[in-house]
Design an enzyme around this catalytic site. Structure first.
Site, PDB file in Angstrom:
ATOM      1  N   LYS A  60       3.237  23.730 -64.705  1.00  0.00           N
ATOM      2  CA  LYS A  60       3.221  23.503 -63.257  1.00  0.00           C
ATOM      3  C   LYS A  60       4.608  23.104 -62.758  1.00  0.00           C
ATOM      4  CE  LYS A  60       0.588  19.992 -61.522  1.00  0.00           C
ATOM      5  NZ  LYS A  60      -0.588  19.326 -60.912  1.00  0.00           N
ATOM      6  N   ASP A  61       5.412  22.484 -63.650  1.00  0.00           N
ATOM      7  CA  ASP A  61       6.739  21.973 -63.277  1.00  0.00           C
ATOM      8  C   ASP A  61       7.872  22.957 -63.557  1.00  0.00           C
ATOM      9  OD1 ASP A  61       5.518  19.520 -62.696  1.00  0.00           O
ATOM     10  OD2 ASP A  61       5.842  18.750 -64.724  1.00  0.00           O
ATOM     11  N   ARG A 108       0.334  21.251 -51.386  1.00  0.00           N
ATOM     12  CA  ARG A 108      -0.796  22.156 -51.640  1.00  0.00           C
ATOM     13  C   ARG A 108      -2.123  21.435 -51.398  1.00  0.00           C
ATOM     14  NH1 ARG A 108      -4.311  22.218 -55.821  1.00  0.00           N
ATOM     15  NH2 ARG A 108      -3.095  20.687 -56.957  1.00  0.00           N
ATOM     16  N   ARG A 109      -2.236  20.216 -51.933  1.00  0.00           N
ATOM     17  CA  ARG A 109      -3.477  19.454 -51.721  1.00  0.00           C
ATOM     18  C   ARG A 109      -3.596  19.017 -50.268  1.00  0.00           C
ATOM     19  NH1 ARG A 109      -2.109  16.538 -57.214  1.00  0.00           N
ATOM     20  NH2 ARG A 109      -3.346  17.771 -58.671  1.00  0.00           N
ATOM     21  N   ARG A 127       3.525   8.738 -55.010  1.00  0.00           N
ATOM     22  CA  ARG A 127       4.050   9.272 -56.258  1.00  0.00           C
ATOM     23  C   ARG A 127       3.927   8.256 -57.377  1.00  0.00           C
ATOM     24  NH1 ARG A 127       9.011  11.408 -56.270  1.00  0.00           N
ATOM     25  NH2 ARG A 127       8.431  11.862 -58.404  1.00  0.00           N
ATOM     26  N   ARG A 133      -0.783   5.427 -59.412  1.00  0.00           N
ATOM     27  CA  ARG A 133      -1.584   5.958 -58.303  1.00  0.00           C
ATOM     28  C   ARG A 133      -2.970   5.305 -58.262  1.00  0.00           C
ATOM     29  NH1 ARG A 133      -0.041  12.413 -58.335  1.00  0.00           N
ATOM     30  NH2 ARG A 133       1.937  12.141 -59.391  1.00  0.00           N
ATOM     31  N   CYS A 220       8.690  23.066 -53.920  1.00  0.00           N
ATOM     32  CA  CYS A 220       7.884  21.891 -53.549  1.00  0.00           C
ATOM     33  C   CYS A 220       7.677  21.783 -52.043  1.00  0.00           C
ATOM     34  CB  CYS A 220       8.563  20.615 -54.048  1.00  0.00           C
ATOM     35  SG  CYS A 220       8.464  20.426 -55.818  1.00  0.00           S
TER      36      CYS A 220
END
Length: 286
Positions: A60-61, A108-109, A127, A133, A220
């Site tokens: 994903k990164d 995205r979320r 973050r 979190r 991003c």
């Protein structure tokens, strides 16, 4: 080690933990720090410099362009691709009262949440690692958060999951749940080791999703989601999405085709081109 007895000997493998820019700078959203490879750059540099022999990344990164002199021939068996919903007060996004704050640094979320539930608020500067979190959630800074189920499973922290969001409710990030291992392009020995770890079905779905992302030139700063999977007939099904950051506009598309590398890369690219033309100029501008 299980596949290669010579690596099972003591001292044959050394694990080097490398902190990246993305791990260190937690005070601002990733999109504001700018640049790509925030979670990979330092690891790639260690690989190119010969300080390490293989580099393990969360796919994903990984930017769609790999650094020169490196290859990424190996993907491990993919974890669950879905997002987890976590809240102390509601069992789903739909149950959250109007005005509730959902913490997520992911555009995205954020865009998909606001598209479906415009009455909710999103705290973007949310973050830190999973523990951080969850602490913010417990302290009441936010009423809910979303995290990749894959990370929670790998950390054995699934007891925190309130519910799991289906792919239709929340399309995952490109390559979510997949781990990739890179080596230097001229290092045949490492490439052979990695070949024994590669899970081909995962490698193909990740290639399909990343072709979509690359076509859209995703970063991003742009809400992009994409997921490819093998259906019961053995075909590849791909779903892709782009959104405006405020969630007011969401464009979706899907493709179905043969489960083969070339076909799947073409499907990803084609879906990306379609959404680019439908979005038109200025779609991603803030």
């Amino acid at each position: 080690m299980a596949s290669h007895p010579e690596l099972a000997e003591e001292g044959a493998i050394k694990i080097v933990i490398i902190k990246t820019t993305g791990d260190k700078i937690l005070s601002q959203p990733l999109a504001d720090i700018g640049g790509k490879g925030l979670f990979t750059k330092e690891i790639d540099e260690a690989l190119i410099n010969g300080d390490i022999d293989i580099a393990v990344h969360s796919m994903k990164d990984v930017p769609t362009y790999l650094p020169e002199k490196t290859i990424l021939p190996c993907n491990l068996l993919r974890e669950d691709v879905r997002d987890a919903f976590i809240s102390l007060s509601a069992s789903s996004l739909a149950e959250l009262p109007a005005g509730s704050v959902v913490g997520t640094a992911s555009l995205r979320r954020k865009s998909q949440i606001l598209h479906r539930y415009p009455s909710l608020k999103v705290e973007e500067n949310f973050r830190g690692n999973v523990q951080t979190r969850l602490r913010k959630l417990n302290e009441g800074v936010v009423q809910a958060t979303l995290l990749a189920l894959a990370g929670l499973r790998r950390l054995s922290m699934t007891e925190n999951v309130t519910s799991v969001l289906s792919i239709d409710e929340m399309l995952p990030a490109v390559a979510q749940g997949a781990i990739g291992i890179a080596c230097r392009s001229n290092d045949e020995k490492m490439a052979n080791y990695l070949a024994s770890l590669n899970h081909e079905e995962t490698r193909l779905t990740v290639a399909c999703e990343r072709a979509f992302l690359e076509t859209l030139d995703g970063s991003c700063r742009t809400p992009i989601a994409g997921n490819a999977y093998k259906d019961e007939d053995g075909n590849c099904v791909f779903k892709g999405l782009v959104a405006s950051p405020d969630g007011k506009r969401v464009l979706e598309t899907s493709r179905k085709g043969q489960y083969a590398f070339e076909d799947m890369v073409m499907m990803g690219k084609d879906a990306g081109k379609e959404l680019l033309s439908r979005a038109g100029p200025g779609f991603f501008d803030f």
